[in-house]
Design a protein around this motif. Structure first.
Motif, PDB file in Angstrom:
ATOM      1  N   ASP A 150       0.829  -1.205   0.000  1.00 49.12           N
ATOM      2  CA  ASP A 150       0.000   0.000   0.000  1.00 49.12           C
ATOM      3  C   ASP A 150       0.866   1.258   0.000  1.00 49.12           C
ATOM      4  N   TRP A 151       0.423   2.274  -0.745  1.00 51.40           N
ATOM      5  CA  TRP A 151       1.173   3.531  -0.806  1.00 51.40           C
ATOM      6  C   TRP A 151       1.318   4.195   0.559  1.00 51.40           C
ATOM      7  N   ALA A 152       0.430   3.882   1.494  1.00 51.55           N
ATOM      8  CA  ALA A 152       0.485   4.504   2.816  1.00 51.55           C
ATOM      9  C   ALA A 152       1.485   3.832   3.755  1.00 51.55           C
ATOM     10  N   THR A 153       2.133   2.774   3.299  1.00 55.05           N
ATOM     11  CA  THR A 153       3.100   2.067   4.139  1.00 55.05           C
ATOM     12  C   THR A 153       4.269   2.978   4.509  1.00 55.05           C
ATOM     13  N   ASP A 154       4.667   2.934   5.765  1.00 54.28           N
ATOM     14  CA  ASP A 154       5.795   3.732   6.245  1.00 54.28           C
ATOM     15  C   ASP A 154       7.063   3.323   5.487  1.00 54.28           C
ATOM     16  N   PRO A 155       7.777   4.268   4.875  1.00 52.73           N
ATOM     17  CA  PRO A 155       9.003   3.920   4.143  1.00 52.73           C
ATOM     18  C   PRO A 155      10.080   3.281   5.014  1.00 52.73           C
ATOM     19  N   ARG A 156       9.982   3.456   6.337  1.00 52.15           N
ATOM     20  CA  ARG A 156      10.977   2.864   7.240  1.00 52.15           C
ATOM     21  C   ARG A 156      10.698   1.398   7.544  1.00 52.15           C
ATOM     22  N   THR A 157       9.643   0.868   6.969  1.00 46.10           N
ATOM     23  CA  THR A 157       9.307  -0.542   7.145  1.00 46.10           C
ATOM     24  C   THR A 157      10.447  -1.426   6.641  1.00 46.10           C
ATOM     25  N   ALA A 158      10.677  -2.536   7.322  1.00 43.78           N
ATOM     26  CA  ALA A 158      11.699  -3.496   6.890  1.00 43.78           C
ATOM     27  C   ALA A 158      11.083  -4.458   5.879  1.00 43.78           C
ATOM     28  N   PHE A 159      11.703  -4.562   4.707  1.00 46.63           N
ATOM     29  CA  PHE A 159      11.186  -5.409   3.636  1.00 46.63           C
ATOM     30  C   PHE A 159      12.100  -6.609   3.408  1.00 46.63           C
ATOM     31  N   ASN A 160      11.490  -7.764   3.245  1.00 39.85           N
ATOM     32  CA  ASN A 160      12.215  -9.011   3.031  1.00 39.85           C
ATOM     33  C   ASN A 160      12.753  -9.062   1.599  1.00 39.85           C
ATOM     34  N   ASP A 161      14.020  -9.427   1.437  1.00 37.51           N
ATOM     35  CA  ASP A 161      14.630  -9.496   0.107  1.00 37.51           C
ATOM     36  C   ASP A 161      14.684 -10.912  -0.464  1.00 37.51           C
ATOM     37  N   HIS A 162      14.144 -11.888   0.244  1.00 34.62           N
ATOM     38  CA  HIS A 162      14.204 -13.259  -0.265  1.00 34.62           C
ATOM     39  C   HIS A 162      13.169 -13.432  -1.378  1.00 34.62           C
ATOM     40  N   PRO A 163      13.584 -13.842  -2.564  1.00 34.29           N
ATOM     41  CA  PRO A 163      12.651 -13.938  -3.688  1.00 34.29           C
ATOM     42  C   PRO A 163      11.432 -14.816  -3.419  1.00 34.29           C
ATOM     43  N   ALA A 164      11.619 -15.899  -2.665  1.00 32.67           N
ATOM     44  CA  ALA A 164      10.508 -16.820  -2.426  1.00 32.67           C
ATOM     45  C   ALA A 164       9.467 -16.255  -1.469  1.00 32.67           C
ATOM     46  N   ALA A 165       9.798 -15.167  -0.782  1.00 34.66           N
ATOM     47  CA  ALA A 165       8.884 -14.613   0.218  1.00 34.66           C
ATOM     48  C   ALA A 165       7.744 -13.811  -0.397  1.00 34.66           C
ATOM     49  N   TRP A 166       7.911 -13.385  -1.655  1.00 29.95           N
ATOM     50  CA  TRP A 166       6.931 -12.483  -2.267  1.00 29.95           C
ATOM     51  C   TRP A 166       5.936 -13.249  -3.126  1.00 29.95           C
ATOM     52  N   SER A 167       5.056 -13.986  -2.469  1.00 31.03           N
ATOM     53  CA  SER A 167       4.030 -14.759  -3.160  1.00 31.03           C
ATOM     54  C   SER A 167       2.780 -13.912  -3.371  1.00 31.03           C
ATOM     55  N   SER A 168       2.185 -14.038  -4.538  1.00 31.79           N
ATOM     56  CA  SER A 168       0.949 -13.306  -4.825  1.00 31.79           C
ATOM     57  C   SER A 168      -0.217 -13.814  -3.986  1.00 31.79           C
ATOM     58  N   LEU A 169      -0.061 -14.986  -3.377  1.00 36.57           N
ATOM     59  CA  LEU A 169      -1.136 -15.575  -2.580  1.00 36.57           C
ATOM     60  C   LEU A 169      -1.128 -15.100  -1.132  1.00 36.57           C
ATOM     61  N   ASP A 170      -0.063 -14.398  -0.736  1.00 40.84           N
ATOM     62  CA  ASP A 170       0.093 -13.978   0.656  1.00 40.84           C
ATOM     63  C   ASP A 170       0.312 -12.472   0.747  1.00 40.84           C
ATOM     64  N   PRO A 183       6.034   9.420   9.922  1.00 38.00           N
ATOM     65  CA  PRO A 183       6.681  10.718   9.822  1.00 38.00           C
ATOM     66  C   PRO A 183       5.667  11.806   9.539  1.00 38.00           C
ATOM     67  N   PRO A 184       5.961  13.072   9.902  1.00 41.46           N
ATOM     68  CA  PRO A 184       5.001  14.160   9.718  1.00 41.46           C
ATOM     69  C   PRO A 184       4.526  14.259   8.280  1.00 41.46           C
ATOM     70  N   GLY A 185       3.223  14.447   8.122  1.00 39.10           N
ATOM     71  CA  GLY A 185       2.662  14.651   6.793  1.00 39.10           C
ATOM     72  C   GLY A 185       2.337  13.386   6.048  1.00 39.10           C
ATOM     73  N   ALA A 186       2.724  12.238   6.573  1.00 36.95           N
ATOM     74  CA  ALA A 186       2.452  10.980   5.885  1.00 36.95           C
ATOM     75  C   ALA A 186       1.167  10.375   6.410  1.00 36.95           C
ATOM     76  N   PRO A 187       0.431   9.634   5.566  1.00 36.80           N
ATOM     77  CA  PRO A 187      -0.765   8.947   6.045  1.00 36.80           C
ATOM     78  C   PRO A 187      -0.380   7.807   6.960  1.00 36.80           C
ATOM     79  N   ALA A 188      -1.319   7.372   7.766  1.00 39.03           N
ATOM     80  CA  ALA A 188      -1.040   6.250   8.656  1.00 39.03           C
ATOM     81  C   ALA A 188      -0.672   5.025   7.847  1.00 39.03           C
ATOM     82  N   ALA A 189       0.281   4.259   8.351  1.00 39.07           N
ATOM     83  CA  ALA A 189       0.745   3.083   7.624  1.00 39.07           C
ATOM     84  C   ALA A 189      -0.365   2.054   7.507  1.00 39.07           C
ATOM     85  N   SER A 190      -0.477   1.470   6.338  1.00 42.92           N
ATOM     86  CA  SER A 190      -1.452   0.418   6.100  1.00 42.92           C
ATOM     87  C   SER A 190      -0.712  -0.867   5.807  1.00 42.92           C
ATOM     88  N   PRO A 191      -1.274  -1.997   6.174  1.00 42.28           N
ATOM     89  CA  PRO A 191      -0.590  -3.255   5.888  1.00 42.28           C
ATOM     90  C   PRO A 191      -0.563  -3.536   4.400  1.00 42.28           C
TER      91      PRO A 191
END
Length: 203
Positions: A150-170, A183-191
């Motif tokens: 989601d565009w509202a996700t906090d940019p400071r979120t930790a993202f997994n770099d393992h290719p197998a982790a990014w399934s379209s089903l999950d 951060p100021p001015g940003a929308p609340a983070a969404s999952p």
């Protein structure tokens, strides 16, 4: 934290959606993993481009003559200093294009376009599709589609770099940012959420 000192040739592309499940975009040579691209893209959308995905797409896709070598901290323009510091540790580096690429025969380099029909043949590893609702992350080693962050996700979120982790089903494999408030001015983070309307296609 983004780390310009450890740039890797992880090929990726940034694209806009086309008809059906298609997309059309541009090649990015370095640092194509989610932990590098997603913080920059999310912050760029929220601040530099004022949440205008079309303006962002024009800058990142349409206005590039050949392709991107790497994405830099200029995409953080307009973001709060605290967010920039959290993402970069105070380092700065510019986005660089491949306009000066030298071809074997000396001819001018051609635009390095990527589409859903050519991505396999171009040996792409990651794809980032700029939808109106968020960024679809495609791990091309495993699938032709992926979950949407989601565009509202906090940019400071930790993202997994393992290719197998990014399934379209999950849902996208993310860890919430350590701070409890955005951060100021940003929308609340969404999952991040799975891209439900598109059927999964296993490689």
């Amino acid at each position: 934290m983004l780390d310009p000192e450890n740039s890797l040739s992880t090929r990726s592309f940034i694209a806009r959606p086309t008809t059906g499940t298609g997309y059309s975009g541009i090649h990015v040579q370095l640092d194509g993993v989610p932990s590098h691209h997603l913080p920059l893209l999310l912050a760029a959308y929220q601040y530099k481009f004022g949440r205008d995905v079309e303006a962002m797409s024009r800058h990142l896709i349409d206005d590039v003559a050949v392709g991107w070598d790497e994405l830099g901290t200029d995409l953080l323009d307009g973001a709060p200093p605290s967010l920039v510091a959290a993402l970069t540790g105070g380092e700065q580096w510019p986005s660089r294009t491949l306009d000066r690429l030298i071809t074997p025969d000396g001819s001018p380099p051609r635009r390095m376009s990527v589409t859903d029909e050519t991505a396999d043949g171009q040996d792409m590893q990651w794809g980032y599709i700029l939808h109106t609702e968020g960024i679809e992350v495609i791990s091309l080693l495993h699938e032709d589609i992926g979950p949407v962050v989601d565009w509202a996700t906090d940019p400071r979120t930790a993202f997994n770099d393992h290719p197998a982790a990014w399934s379209s089903l999950d849902p996208a494999p993310v860890t919430r940012a350590s701070r409890s408030t955005p951060p100021p001015g940003a929308p609340a983070a969404s999952p991040a959420k799975a891209h439900a309307p598109r059927p999964a296609t296993r490689r």
